[in-house]
Write a protein that holds these residues in place. Structure first.
Motif, PDB file in Angstrom:
ATOM      1  N   ALA A 251      35.027  20.866  38.267  1.00 52.34           N
ATOM      2  CA  ALA A 251      36.487  21.075  38.085  1.00 52.34           C
ATOM      3  C   ALA A 251      37.380  22.449  38.305  1.00 52.34           C
ATOM      4  O   ALA A 251      36.363  23.676  38.643  1.00 52.34           O
ATOM      5  N   VAL A 252      38.544  22.488  39.097  1.00 48.09           N
ATOM      6  CA  VAL A 252      38.725  23.302  39.074  1.00 48.09           C
ATOM      7  C   VAL A 252      38.888  24.219  38.021  1.00 48.09           C
ATOM      8  O   VAL A 252      39.608  24.587  36.951  1.00 48.09           O
ATOM      9  N   LEU A 253      38.311  26.459  38.519  1.00 46.23           N
ATOM     10  CA  LEU A 253      39.099  27.534  37.476  1.00 46.23           C
ATOM     11  C   LEU A 253      40.094  27.268  36.949  1.00 46.23           C
ATOM     12  O   LEU A 253      40.873  27.449  37.929  1.00 46.23           O
ATOM     13  N   THR A 254      40.237  27.840  35.811  1.00 50.36           N
ATOM     14  CA  THR A 254      41.753  28.459  35.868  1.00 50.36           C
ATOM     15  C   THR A 254      41.903  29.582  35.907  1.00 50.36           C
ATOM     16  O   THR A 254      40.582  30.536  35.800  1.00 50.36           O
ATOM     17  N   ASP A 255      42.868  29.772  35.497  1.00 47.85           N
ATOM     18  CA  ASP A 255      43.388  32.250  36.669  1.00 47.85           C
ATOM     19  C   ASP A 255      42.716  32.900  35.054  1.00 47.85           C
ATOM     20  O   ASP A 255      41.954  33.807  35.451  1.00 47.85           O
ATOM     21  N   GLU A 256      42.656  32.712  33.979  1.00 50.37           N
ATOM     22  CA  GLU A 256      42.014  32.667  33.252  1.00 50.37           C
ATOM     23  C   GLU A 256      40.373  33.042  33.259  1.00 50.37           C
ATOM     24  O   GLU A 256      39.581  34.212  33.348  1.00 50.37           O
ATOM     25  N   GLN A 257      39.255  31.815  33.743  1.00 49.44           N
ATOM     26  CA  GLN A 257      37.846  31.694  33.944  1.00 49.44           C
ATOM     27  C   GLN A 257      37.673  32.934  35.168  1.00 49.44           C
ATOM     28  O   GLN A 257      36.672  33.033  35.171  1.00 49.44           O
ATOM     29  N   VAL A 258      39.198  32.645  36.031  1.00 50.74           N
ATOM     30  CA  VAL A 258      38.379  33.450  37.592  1.00 50.74           C
ATOM     31  C   VAL A 258      38.462  34.689  37.005  1.00 50.74           C
ATOM     32  O   VAL A 258      37.061  35.787  37.323  1.00 50.74           O
ATOM     33  N   ASP A 259      39.672  35.066  36.514  1.00 46.22           N
ATOM     34  CA  ASP A 259      39.508  36.444  35.851  1.00 46.22           C
ATOM     35  C   ASP A 259      38.639  37.249  35.610  1.00 46.22           C
ATOM     36  O   ASP A 259      38.227  38.401  35.211  1.00 46.22           O
ATOM     37  N   ALA A 260      37.430  36.561  34.247  1.00 44.63           N
ATOM     38  CA  ALA A 260      36.776  37.151  33.354  1.00 44.63           C
ATOM     39  C   ALA A 260      35.487  36.237  34.599  1.00 44.63           C
ATOM     40  O   ALA A 260      34.964  37.930  34.510  1.00 44.63           O
ATOM     41  N   ALA A 261      35.583  35.683  35.523  1.00 45.36           N
ATOM     42  CA  ALA A 261      34.140  35.834  35.989  1.00 45.36           C
ATOM     43  C   ALA A 261      34.377  37.450  36.873  1.00 45.36           C
ATOM     44  O   ALA A 261      33.123  37.718  37.290  1.00 45.36           O
ATOM     45  N   LEU A 262      35.625  37.932  37.570  1.00 44.34           N
ATOM     46  CA  LEU A 262      35.364  39.071  39.068  1.00 44.34           C
ATOM     47  C   LEU A 262      35.164  39.774  37.775  1.00 44.34           C
ATOM     48  O   LEU A 262      33.987  40.340  38.979  1.00 44.34           O
ATOM     49  N   SER A 263      34.751  40.230  36.860  1.00 45.16           N
ATOM     50  CA  SER A 263      34.118  41.272  36.186  1.00 45.16           C
ATOM     51  C   SER A 263      32.799  41.222  36.413  1.00 45.16           C
ATOM     52  O   SER A 263      32.081  42.520  36.937  1.00 45.16           O
ATOM     53  N   GLY A 264      32.081  40.456  36.501  1.00 41.58           N
ATOM     54  CA  GLY A 264      30.543  40.511  36.951  1.00 41.58           C
ATOM     55  C   GLY A 264      30.432  40.880  38.887  1.00 41.58           C
ATOM     56  O   GLY A 264      29.121  40.092  38.837  1.00 41.58           O
ATOM     57  N   LEU A 265      31.603  40.617  39.514  1.00 41.58           N
ATOM     58  CA  LEU A 265      31.539  40.521  40.884  1.00 41.58           C
ATOM     59  C   LEU A 265      31.569  41.612  41.552  1.00 41.58           C
ATOM     60  O   LEU A 265      32.476  42.464  40.679  1.00 41.58           O
ATOM     61  N   ASN A 266      31.264  42.209  42.388  1.00 40.94           N
ATOM     62  CA  ASN A 266      30.513  43.637  43.573  1.00 40.94           C
ATOM     63  C   ASN A 266      32.154  42.943  44.354  1.00 40.94           C
ATOM     64  O   ASN A 266      31.536  42.988  45.995  1.00 40.94           O
ATOM     65  N   GLY A 267      33.211  43.376  44.182  1.00 42.43           N
ATOM     66  CA  GLY A 267      34.364  43.956  45.971  1.00 42.43           C
ATOM     67  C   GLY A 267      34.905  42.512  44.982  1.00 42.43           C
ATOM     68  O   GLY A 267      36.155  42.116  46.128  1.00 42.43           O
ATOM     69  N   TRP A 268      35.053  41.470  44.438  1.00 44.07           N
ATOM     70  CA  TRP A 268      35.326  40.558  45.144  1.00 44.07           C
ATOM     71  C   TRP A 268      37.206  40.317  44.321  1.00 44.07           C
ATOM     72  O   TRP A 268      37.533  41.033  42.667  1.00 44.07           O
ATOM     73  N   GLU A 269      37.880  39.623  44.673  1.00 44.05           N
ATOM     74  CA  GLU A 269      39.105  39.458  43.958  1.00 44.05           C
ATOM     75  C   GLU A 269      39.795  38.561  43.900  1.00 44.05           C
ATOM     76  O   GLU A 269      39.281  37.220  45.320  1.00 44.05           O
ATOM     77  N   ARG A 270      40.682  37.553  43.824  1.00 41.82           N
ATOM     78  CA  ARG A 270      41.360  36.650  43.445  1.00 41.82           C
ATOM     79  C   ARG A 270      42.506  36.612  44.250  1.00 41.82           C
ATOM     80  O   ARG A 270      43.537  36.873  43.998  1.00 41.82           O
ATOM     81  N   LYS A 271      42.416  36.461  45.201  1.00 39.95           N
ATOM     82  CA  LYS A 271      44.237  36.082  46.074  1.00 39.95           C
ATOM     83  C   LYS A 271      43.966  34.800  47.011  1.00 39.95           C
ATOM     84  O   LYS A 271      44.040  34.553  47.997  1.00 39.95           O
ATOM     85  N   ASP A 272      45.821  34.326  47.239  1.00 37.33           N
ATOM     86  CA  ASP A 272      45.761  33.122  48.249  1.00 37.33           C
ATOM     87  C   ASP A 272      44.980  32.011  47.690  1.00 37.33           C
ATOM     88  O   ASP A 272      44.266  31.683  48.185  1.00 37.33           O
ATOM     89  N   GLY A 273      44.520  31.723  46.261  1.00 36.22           N
ATOM     90  CA  GLY A 273      44.128  30.532  45.851  1.00 36.22           C
ATOM     91  C   GLY A 273      43.018  31.098  45.837  1.00 36.22           C
ATOM     92  O   GLY A 273      41.738  29.900  45.918  1.00 36.22           O
ATOM     93  N   ALA A 274      41.766  31.933  46.405  1.00 35.26           N
ATOM     94  CA  ALA A 274      40.147  31.909  47.104  1.00 35.26           C
ATOM     95  C   ALA A 274      39.866  33.017  46.593  1.00 35.26           C
ATOM     96  O   ALA A 274      40.350  34.106  46.059  1.00 35.26           O
TER      97      ALA A 274
END
Length: 94
Positions: free
Chosen positions: A2-25
């Motif tokens: 399943a594709v994650l929601t924007d909220e799920q991705v944004d929550a996960a970004l806090s645990g990643l180093n230097g990643w961002e959600r941009k242009d659907g990736a």
């Protein structure tokens, strides 16, 4: 998967180093000390991606390498992308 929601991705970004959600990736750019250091990092990531059968888009511009993760078959960012982002962090940041 399943594709994650924007909220799920944004929550996960806090645990990643230097990643961002941009242009659907998920995207992370890293500048290495030398061109060959960047190529070596790409090699390590490529080996892991091959093991997982989940391959990032990789853009190399001299010493800067950009990794982009999206599950094309699902049409968006999935858990597979988050898992590979974490593994890329481990490979790059060690």
């Amino acid at each position: 998967m399943a594709v994650l929601t924007d909220e799920q991705v944004d929550a996960a970004l806090s645990g990643l180093n230097g990643w961002e959600r941009k242009d659907g990736a998920l995207r992370r750019s890293v500048t290495f000390p030398t061109f060959l250091d960047g190529i070596e990092a790409v090699r390590r990531v490529a080996e892991r991606a091959e093991q997982k059968d989940h391959h990032p888009d990789i853009d190399i511009r001299w010493r800067t390498v950009t990794f982009a993760l999206v599950t094309h078959s699902a049409g968006g960012i999935t858990e597979k992308d988050l898992e590979l982002a974490k593994e890329i962090d481990e490979l790059i940041d060690r």
